[in-house]
Design a protein around this motif. Structure first.
Motif, mmCIF file in Angstrom:
data_model
loop_
_atom_site.group_PDB
_atom_site.id
_atom_site.type_symbol
_atom_site.label_atom_id
_atom_site.label_comp_id
_atom_site.label_asym_id
_atom_site.label_seq_id
_atom_site.Cartn_x
_atom_site.Cartn_y
_atom_site.Cartn_z
ATOM 1 N N SER A 185 0.820 -1.210 0.000
ATOM 2 C CA SER A 185 0.000 0.000 0.000
ATOM 3 C C SER A 185 0.854 1.260 0.000
ATOM 4 C CB SER A 185 -0.941 0.002 1.209
ATOM 5 O OG SER A 185 -0.208 0.052 2.418
ATOM 6 N N SER A 186 2.088 1.165 0.515
ATOM 7 C CA SER A 186 2.970 2.331 0.531
ATOM 8 C C SER A 186 3.332 2.787 -0.871
ATOM 9 C CB SER A 186 4.241 2.026 1.327
ATOM 10 O OG SER A 186 5.001 1.019 0.693
ATOM 11 N N ALA A 187 3.160 1.907 -1.858
ATOM 12 C CA ALA A 187 3.474 2.277 -3.233
ATOM 13 C C ALA A 187 2.545 3.367 -3.739
ATOM 14 C CB ALA A 187 3.383 1.056 -4.139
ATOM 15 N N HIS A 188 1.384 3.516 -3.107
ATOM 16 C CA HIS A 188 0.394 4.487 -3.569
ATOM 17 C C HIS A 188 0.527 5.844 -2.874
ATOM 18 C CE1 HIS A 188 -1.443 1.082 -5.565
ATOM 19 N NE2 HIS A 188 -1.575 0.451 -4.409
ATOM 20 N N LEU A 189 1.517 5.968 -1.989
ATOM 21 C CA LEU A 189 1.663 7.216 -1.243
ATOM 22 C C LEU A 189 2.204 8.354 -2.113
ATOM 23 C CD1 LEU A 189 3.073 5.827 2.144
ATOM 24 C CD2 LEU A 189 0.718 6.479 1.578
ATOM 25 N N ALA A 190 2.876 7.989 -3.205
ATOM 26 C CA ALA A 190 3.423 9.015 -4.100
ATOM 27 C C ALA A 190 3.003 8.697 -5.527
ATOM 28 C CB ALA A 190 4.949 9.075 -3.982
ATOM 29 N N PRO A 191 1.727 8.922 -5.866
ATOM 30 C CA PRO A 191 1.205 8.514 -7.178
ATOM 31 C C PRO A 191 1.855 9.244 -8.347
ATOM 32 C CG PRO A 191 -0.384 9.880 -5.990
ATOM 33 C CD PRO A 191 0.694 9.542 -5.020
ATOM 34 N N GLU A 192 2.432 10.421 -8.092
ATOM 35 C CA GLU A 192 3.039 11.174 -9.189
ATOM 36 C C GLU A 192 4.469 10.718 -9.503
ATOM 37 O OE1 GLU A 192 4.223 12.999 -5.350
ATOM 38 O OE2 GLU A 192 2.361 12.241 -6.223
ATOM 39 N N TRP A 193 5.002 9.849 -8.662
ATOM 40 C CA TRP A 193 6.387 9.387 -8.843
ATOM 41 C C TRP A 193 6.425 8.364 -9.974
ATOM 42 C CZ3 TRP A 193 9.373 5.955 -4.815
ATOM 43 C CH2 TRP A 193 10.720 5.855 -5.202
ATOM 44 N N THR A 194 7.212 8.637 -11.000
ATOM 45 C CA THR A 194 7.353 7.737 -12.141
ATOM 46 C C THR A 194 8.819 7.622 -12.526
ATOM 47 O OG1 THR A 194 7.047 9.538 -13.733
ATOM 48 C CG2 THR A 194 5.066 8.326 -13.045
ATOM 49 N N GLY A 195 9.106 6.689 -13.426
ATOM 50 C CA GLY A 195 10.469 6.513 -13.916
ATOM 51 C C GLY A 195 11.118 5.252 -13.385
ATOM 52 N N SER A 196 12.382 5.072 -13.704
ATOM 53 C CA SER A 196 13.097 3.842 -13.344
ATOM 54 C C SER A 196 13.249 3.693 -11.842
ATOM 55 C CB SER A 196 14.475 3.819 -14.026
ATOM 56 O OG SER A 196 15.256 4.944 -13.632
ATOM 57 N N ALA A 197 13.450 4.811 -11.128
ATOM 58 C CA ALA A 197 13.575 4.735 -9.662
ATOM 59 C C ALA A 197 12.271 4.230 -9.058
ATOM 60 C CB ALA A 197 13.939 6.099 -9.087
ATOM 61 N N ARG A 198 11.136 4.707 -9.607
ATOM 62 C CA ARG A 198 9.829 4.240 -9.128
ATOM 63 C C ARG A 198 9.649 2.750 -9.411
ATOM 64 N NH1 ARG A 198 6.187 2.052 -7.650
ATOM 65 N NH2 ARG A 198 4.046 2.700 -7.211
ATOM 66 N N ASP A 199 10.094 2.311 -10.579
ATOM 67 C CA ASP A 199 9.989 0.889 -10.931
ATOM 68 C C ASP A 199 10.844 0.035 -10.001
ATOM 69 O OD1 ASP A 199 8.314 1.599 -12.983
ATOM 70 O OD2 ASP A 199 9.871 1.557 -14.523
ATOM 71 N N ASP A 200 12.058 0.509 -9.717
ATOM 72 C CA ASP A 200 12.938 -0.232 -8.804
ATOM 73 C C ASP A 200 12.341 -0.295 -7.402
ATOM 74 O OD1 ASP A 200 14.724 -0.678 -10.830
ATOM 75 O OD2 ASP A 200 16.111 0.916 -10.248
ATOM 76 N N PHE A 201 11.720 0.807 -6.990
ATOM 77 C CA PHE A 201 11.084 0.844 -5.678
ATOM 78 C C PHE A 201 9.943 -0.165 -5.612
ATOM 79 C CE2 PHE A 201 7.873 2.783 -2.769
ATOM 80 C CZ PHE A 201 8.596 2.654 -1.586
ATOM 81 N N GLY A 202 9.159 -0.235 -6.685
ATOM 82 C CA GLY A 202 8.070 -1.205 -6.737
ATOM 83 C C GLY A 202 8.570 -2.631 -6.676
ATOM 84 N N THR A 203 9.680 -2.903 -7.378
ATOM 85 C CA THR A 203 10.277 -4.244 -7.340
ATOM 86 C C THR A 203 10.749 -4.588 -5.934
ATOM 87 O OG1 THR A 203 10.993 -4.076 -9.649
ATOM 88 C CG2 THR A 203 12.109 -5.705 -8.273
ATOM 89 N N SER A 204 11.345 -3.604 -5.266
ATOM 90 C CA SER A 204 11.819 -3.821 -3.895
ATOM 91 C C SER A 204 10.649 -4.088 -2.953
ATOM 92 C CB SER A 204 12.611 -2.594 -3.427
ATOM 93 O OG SER A 204 13.053 -2.763 -2.098
ATOM 94 N N LEU A 205 9.551 -3.354 -3.139
ATOM 95 C CA LEU A 205 8.370 -3.575 -2.301
ATOM 96 C C LEU A 205 7.804 -4.977 -2.507
ATOM 97 C CD1 LEU A 205 6.359 -0.224 -2.515
ATOM 98 C CD2 LEU A 205 7.646 -1.107 -0.564
ATOM 99 N N GLU A 206 7.763 -5.407 -3.756
ATOM 100 C CA GLU A 206 7.248 -6.748 -4.042
ATOM 101 C C GLU A 206 8.121 -7.805 -3.387
ATOM 102 O OE1 GLU A 206 4.871 -9.771 -5.450
ATOM 103 O OE2 GLU A 206 4.488 -7.610 -5.454
ATOM 104 N N ARG A 207 9.433 -7.581 -3.427
ATOM 105 C CA ARG A 207 10.360 -8.524 -2.795
ATOM 106 C C ARG A 207 10.119 -8.564 -1.286
ATOM 107 N NH1 ARG A 207 14.904 -6.130 -4.077
ATOM 108 N NH2 ARG A 207 14.961 -7.033 -6.155
ATOM 109 N N GLN A 208 9.936 -7.377 -0.672
ATOM 110 C CA GLN A 208 9.695 -7.325 0.768
ATOM 111 C C GLN A 208 8.361 -7.960 1.111
ATOM 112 O OE1 GLN A 208 11.970 -6.292 2.995
ATOM 113 N NE2 GLN A 208 10.573 -7.057 4.559
#
Length: 444
Positions: free
Chosen positions: A42-65
């Motif tokens: 759910s923390s992935a939705h806290l910054a909906p305007e965040w896009t790009g490769s850093a956002r993608d990496d963050f999403g991958t890290s969240l999925e791993r966690q």
């Protein structure tokens, strides 16, 4: 006042209420882990305007966690189940013992009412002895339940190391809980393995560098005897409701010396999300691969890492895991005639005897120093050119005077044109000796 016969009935060890309370705590912690998994996503939705490769990496890290929390929660839930089963054994044992004590107290009453108590006691000794013996059997059963619970708890909690490639975490080592449908499929695979009717083809290696292990496993699965050996390594584990919640897999602690090393039993209730599949689905292959990973402190990392991981190895070290005996290893110089006539005959005879075999090559020596090479092969009975890569292991399907037939654990090969080719192909002896410098023959 407790009578003589009643005093001979010992207590059942353990406190059922305390065990139930502890089981509830583990279950609660498991639910908390599930909640944390939801919070992470759910923390992935806290910054909906965040896009790009850093956002993608963050999403991958969240999925791993998230996966880590889910797996840890599953461990806690399974531990709670083990404690609940033990608590049930203690509670049932205590009730059983109380009933025996009541029967013993009735014998004591007969003694107290008898004109000659000593004579009555002597007459009732056989009946009392039967009660004492029944109590002993039940108490030993409860002690065994305690041992089983302790063993389960020692095996259940497993935290998979993160797979790191070139100092960057990858998804290869991520694990996911087995679903009900996946467990049902594994049960079907086990039934087929026990019957010797398992379809060994269709393996597809994932993102883990354990081709040497998978090729050896597929080599075992080519024969009914090998299939039954694989099935014997896997035992279903049941929760307090009698449902399969995972599998106990027995592996030698030291595969290089399987006869001399004690067996190590690991509990598997998860599969590698990006691991090996059978026909595109999770199955018995997946369970054995997950167990093999638990047998390495470094998980899916390289065998050269500290601690050592499962990625990278030779089939001569993997086949003993399944056979329980050292493998015969033959080495070629990497040139035509690299295997002498006797070694060729060994490979051909092993094929005729349906012994499991696998082979591998080196990525750093010619001809793979500059990457994949194209080689003439026979595919589906027709001449073709396919690409071979270095540092990869293959299952040996058969061998005769004309050449060697191999199967790629990736489930496919690549034609020189770039199109996908079938997994199975045949090489001449000249090319086999040139490209596959290591042949491992299992000893069933």
């Amino acid at each position: 006042m407790t009578g003589y016969f009643e005093s001979l009935i010992n207590d059942v060890p353990g406190n059922a209420d305390s065990l139930t309370s502890l089981a509830d705590e583990w279950d609660s912690y498991g639910n908390r882990c599930d909640g944390l998994a939801d919070d992470a996503m759910s923390s992935a939705h806290l910054a909906p305007e965040w896009t790009g490769s850093a956002r993608d990496d963050f999403g991958t890290s969240l999925e791993r966690q998230r996966n880590r929390y889910i797996n840890l929660g599953g461990d806690c839930t399974t531990a709670s189940s083990a404690l609940t089963v033990y608590a049930g054994a203690v509670r049932a044992g205590q009730s059983y013992i109380e009933n025996l004590r009541y029967q013993a107290s009735k014998l004591d009453e007969e003694v107290d009412k008898a004109p000659i108590p000593q004579l009555a006691r002597a007459t009732l000794i056989p009946a009392a002895s039967a009660l004492v013996f029944a109590a002993h059997i039940r108490i030993e059963a409860v002690k065994q339940a305690a041992d089983t619970c302790a063993q389960d708890l020692a095996r259940i909690v497993h935290i998979e190391p993160v797979q790191v490639n070139n100092n960057n975490p990858s998804e290869g080592g991520q694990m996911g809980q087995l679903s009900g449908d996946e467990i049902a499929q594994i049960q079907e695979d086990l039934k087929a393995l026990k019957n010797g009717t398992f379809n060994w083809e269709g393996m597809k290696q994932g993102q883990i560098g354990d081709c040497y292990f998978l090729a050896s496993m597929a080599a075992m699965a080519q024969t009914p005897e090998g299939q039954r050996r694989l099935a014997s390594m896997i035992q279903p584990h049941y929760d307090e409701h009698g449902n399969v919640d995972g599998y106990l897999v027995r592996l030698p602690a030291d595969p290089a010396h399987p006869k001399d090393s004690p067996a190590r039993e690991v509990f598997v209730h998860s599969k590698y999300i990006n691991g090996a599949t059978q026909g595109g689905r999770v199955g018995a292959y997946s369970i054995l691969e997950a167990a093999w990973g638990q047998n390495h402190p470094g998980g899916t990392n390289s065998s050269g890492n500290t601690p050592r991981g499962m990625s990278g190895g030779l089939s001569s070290g993997a086949l003993p895991v399944f056979t329980g005996k050292p493998a015969t290893e033959l080495k070629s110089s990497g040139s035509a005639g690299g295997y002498d006539a006797n070694e060729r005959n060994q490979i051909i005879q092993a094929s005729q005897q349906h012994r499991p075999m696998a082979c591998g090559n080196s990525p750093i020596k010619a001809p793979f120093a500059n990457g994949p090479v194209s080689v003439d092969a026979t595919v589906n009975g027709q001449p073709a050119q396919i690409k071979l890569g270095g540092g990869h292991a293959y299952t040996i399907v058969s061998a005769d005077a004309n050449g060697v037939t191999l199967c790629n654990p990736h489930g496919k090969n690549t034609y020189s044109s770039g199109r996908d080719a079938p997994a199975t192909f045949t090489l001449s002896w000249q090319d086999y000796e040139k490209y596959y410098g290591n042949t491992a023959i299992g000893n069933l």
